[in-house]
Design an enzyme around this catalytic site. Sequence first.
Site, PDB file in Angstrom:
ATOM      1  N   HIS A 269       0.827  -1.216   0.000  1.00 23.94           N
ATOM      2  CA  HIS A 269       0.000   0.000   0.000  1.00 23.94           C
ATOM      3  C   HIS A 269       0.868   1.277   0.000  1.00 23.94           C
ATOM      4  O   HIS A 269       0.858   2.007  -0.956  1.00 23.94           O
ATOM      5  CB  HIS A 269      -1.022   0.039   1.152  1.00 23.94           C
ATOM      6  CG  HIS A 269      -1.880  -1.179   1.215  1.00 23.94           C
ATOM      7  ND1 HIS A 269      -2.616  -1.611   0.146  1.00 23.94           N
ATOM      8  CD2 HIS A 269      -2.099  -2.093   2.209  1.00 23.94           C
ATOM      9  CE1 HIS A 269      -3.265  -2.729   0.471  1.00 23.94           C
ATOM     10  NE2 HIS A 269      -2.963  -3.043   1.715  1.00 23.94           N
ATOM     11  N   ASP A 320      -5.082  -8.416  -3.429  1.00 19.94           N
ATOM     12  CA  ASP A 320      -5.357  -8.191  -2.008  1.00 19.94           C
ATOM     13  C   ASP A 320      -6.654  -8.846  -1.527  1.00 19.94           C
ATOM     14  O   ASP A 320      -6.673 -10.035  -1.241  1.00 19.94           O
ATOM     15  CB  ASP A 320      -5.328  -6.679  -1.750  1.00 19.94           C
ATOM     16  CG  ASP A 320      -5.322  -6.309  -0.276  1.00 19.94           C
ATOM     17  OD1 ASP A 320      -5.543  -7.190   0.554  1.00 19.94           O
ATOM     18  OD2 ASP A 320      -5.108  -5.130   0.062  1.00 19.94           O
TER      19      ASP A 320
END
Length: 454
Positions: A269, A320
């Site tokens: 991220h 993810d």
Amino acid sequence: MSDTVHRAEHAWLPAGWSGGTRIGIGADGRFARIDGAPGDGAALGRFVLPGMPNLHSHAFQRAMAGLAERRGRDDDSFWSWRETMYAFAGRVGPDELRAIAAQLYVEMLKAGYTQVCEFHYLHHRPDGTPYAPAEAMSLALVEAAREAGIGLTLLPTLYMTGGFDGRPLSERQRRFGHAVDAFLALVERLRKHEGPMLRVGIALHSLRAVPEAALREVLAAEVARQCPIHIHIAEQLGEVQDCLAVRRARPVEWLLDHAPVDARWCLVHATHMTEQETRGVAARGAVAGLCPTTEANLGDGLFRLGEYLDAGGRLGIGSDSHISVSPVEELRWLEYGQRLQTRHRNVAARTPGASVGETLWAAALDGGARASGVALGALAAGARADLLVLDHDAPALAARDAASALDSFVFAGNAPLVRHVMAGGQWVVRDFRHRDEAAIAARYADAVGRLRAG
Ligand code: NGQ
Ligand code: ZN
């Protein structure tokens, strides 16, 4: 055994498109020679690309995709989504995990991912006691990857505390937890399964979940010397605030100051960074693990893409939480987020004439391969033989030459354009169909049915 020889009209080599390419594949599942020599070889198709690594996956979350899109009573956020996710995670055992992951990995292959990095923290029984064997959940992922035929970088994840203040794990987090010794023993045991299609690395869940002393201890251990190291970092503003309050530094700033972050690291991220942090990550050669569809779904924020690319930063993509399983959609969202924010076009292409599709595909191959810790992501001798053949009959690719093929692949329409997929020298998808998709889908439907009923 002699090499198998194929021919591509256009192949995406490390230096760019090359016409009339001969692609040799060795019996060891790696590319042997790749050159322009004339002669034999079965025609593969018009456009041949390296398979894309998916650098961030929590496989079990595939089965709850779409089940957290109804407004709750309070302000919904990442943190309320996490409660829904925990409730779901609490019902997944080894059989369910294997069935869900196999289905997910079939979907990944069909979309063009040939390697997946599993950031795996669902280690123990829901009450926190170990399975027998203790690595049963890890082995479920190993089996699922083998069934599907995808390469796996398994990242057993260290998870120790419920927040920066060092609070103990909540009841729902208990099955994630390890002491450092038990964690390192798990990594050692999993290493024994390594081979061309399985690499073992290490993940630290986040700075919230790993105290400073534990982080140091793990990084000093022999097993952590050579392998990829992944960590969730700076995804949410709440995490930045808590880190500032307790550690007197922002998460990325703290990590760069306290850990030997280098090209082995994948910072997942890295959404909330200052300009200085952005340049710092780029300078260390770490890979930014970007998951644009999940980051959008969870309301995380936007990565500083332009500044990061200008600083020479490396990136890769992950799916993810698997609300989308498609490298094309990840790359589109990565670019579109920037366009919406900057009100400009072609943001990822930093120089005049550069193609956004080519820039992003090449960057994600390179960063994804590094984060995987495996020699792949390139049509080059010695690399694992992972490749995609695009559907040159598709309208979206009509009258496209090599120079426009990747932009059309990434940006034009929604019909699946990945026609054949090879991973580790084996054809796993032919004419859009995975070799075992019906049986795997049936086991998946059963498993999800049990989870939804229970
Ligand atoms: C995870 N997922 O570990 O699955 C996390 C949520 C957390 C994402 N951040 C849990 N996308 O970060 O505490
Ligand atoms: Zn994650």
